[in-house]
Scaffold this motif. Structure first.
Motif, short mmCIF file in Angstrom:
data_model
loop_
_atom_site.label_atom_id
_atom_site.label_comp_id
_atom_site.label_asym_id
_atom_site.label_seq_id
_atom_site.Cartn_x
_atom_site.Cartn_y
_atom_site.Cartn_z
N LYS A 131 0.83 -1.21 0.00
CA LYS A 131 0.00 0.00 0.00
C LYS A 131 0.86 1.24 0.00
N LEU A 177 3.82 1.54 -1.09
CA LEU A 177 4.49 1.70 -2.37
C LEU A 177 3.53 2.22 -3.42
N ARG A 178 2.28 1.75 -3.38
CA ARG A 178 1.31 2.19 -4.38
C ARG A 178 1.03 3.66 -4.28
N SER A 234 3.03 5.78 -3.02
CA SER A 234 4.34 6.42 -3.04
C SER A 234 4.66 7.14 -1.74
N GLY A 292 6.15 5.25 0.85
CA GLY A 292 7.29 4.55 1.39
C GLY A 292 8.59 5.13 0.89
N LYS A 293 9.57 5.20 1.79
CA LYS A 293 10.86 5.75 1.39
C LYS A 293 11.94 4.69 1.39
N GLU A 311 8.20 -9.71 -5.66
CA GLU A 311 7.09 -8.81 -5.91
C GLU A 311 7.36 -7.45 -5.28
N TYR A 313 9.94 -5.64 -7.26
CA TYR A 313 9.42 -5.12 -8.51
C TYR A 313 8.65 -3.83 -8.29
N TYR A 314 7.79 -3.83 -7.27
CA TYR A 314 7.06 -2.61 -6.94
C TYR A 314 8.02 -1.48 -6.61
N LEU A 343 9.53 -0.02 -9.67
CA LEU A 343 8.63 0.90 -10.36
C LEU A 343 8.58 2.24 -9.65
N CYS A 344 8.72 2.18 -8.33
CA CYS A 344 8.59 3.35 -7.49
C CYS A 344 9.89 4.10 -7.32
N LYS A 345 11.00 3.50 -7.70
CA LYS A 345 12.34 4.01 -7.46
C LYS A 345 12.59 4.22 -5.97
N VAL A 346 12.26 3.20 -5.21
CA VAL A 346 12.47 3.23 -3.77
C VAL A 346 13.49 2.16 -3.44
#
Lengths: 112, 135
Positions: free
Chosen positions: A36, A38-39, A41, A43-44, A59, A62-63, A66-69
């Motif tokens: 959640k 990450l979705r 954005s 999370g750091k 998984e 991968y998330y 996509l998020c560049k975290v």
């Protein structure tokens, strides 16, 4: 193998930083809330225990890609990660939303 | 810290009747609405993938094999797997949130997305999107 072996000093420093985040920052524990965070954005930094199931680990990675975290693979299993968070339950993955006083975000990402 | 559930993102539907199907996000509602108080998005996806077209096929056969069947749906973010792929098909005028209210509007929207998907498939771009996910 030698490169992956973490020295005791860095391991302790991660634990110290994590303790500081628990005290002063915002975080969420657990797979569902990590996704959640990450979705939307928030999370750091994501920390994953080493006995996380490989599908779940991929998984989350991968998330995070996509998020560049950054993702940090904690040198310990979910029991150890729970203890490091000061909790009496197992924590397989956690997401740091606000680091508070800690510098964990500046010093941790980059290592995978 | 980059938002990735944005329009034109290719996603895979994980739950429901269309589980395993690829879709593209048309509109995302991050904060949710009154009826759906959770993050969700409007997706347009492929119900039936086009078959493999070979060089030997006649024009009539190619046309038959390139048919795509589409669906339009509001899906919770939790029931989607985002991918690193995007699909630049302009569906904003065709697919909108009010399309799902009546059946004939939905059918019309599906027909229009079907046209757009089919012409995109024929150009040979976005090949990943039009191949069935094997699992």
């Amino acid at each position: 193998m030698v490169a992956a072996k973490k020295t005791k000093k860095t391991h302790e420093s991660i634990n110290n930083r994590l303790a500081l985040v628990m005290k002063s920052g915002k975080y969420t524990l657990g797979y569902k809330t990590v996704l959640k965070s990450l979705r939307n954005s928030k999370g750091k930094l994501i920390i994953i225990a080493n006995n996380c199931p490989p599908l779940r680990k991929s998984e989350i990675e991968y998330y995070a890609m996509l998020c560049k975290v950054g993702v940090h693979h904690y040198n310990g299993n979910n029991v150890d990660l729970g203890t490091a968070c000061g909790k009496y339950f197992r924590v397989c993955c956690l997401s740091i939303i606000e680091p508070g006083d800690s510098d964990i975000i500046k010093s941790m990402p980059g290592d995978h | 810290m980059v938002k990735f559930l944005k329009p034109n993102k290719a996603v895979i539907v994980l739950q429901g009747r269309y589980a395993g199907r690829k879709a593209v996000i048309v509109k995302s509602f991050d904060e949710g609405t009154r009826d759906r108080p959770y993050g969700h998005c409007l997706v347009a996806g492929i119900k039936k993938y086009p078959s493999k077209v070979i060089r030997k096929d006649s024009a009539k056969k190619t046309a038959k094999k390139s048919r795509v069947k589409c669906f339009v749906k509001l899906v919770n973010y939790q029931h989607l797997m985002p991918t690193r792929y995007t699909l630049d098909v302009d569906l904003k005028d065709v697919v909108s949130a009010d399309v799902l209210q009546t059946k004939d509007k939905k059918v019309a929207a599906c027909k229009a997305t079907k046209e757009r998907f089919q012409e995109r498939f024929k150009t040979g771009k976005n090949r990943w999107f039009f191949t069935k996910l094997r699992f």
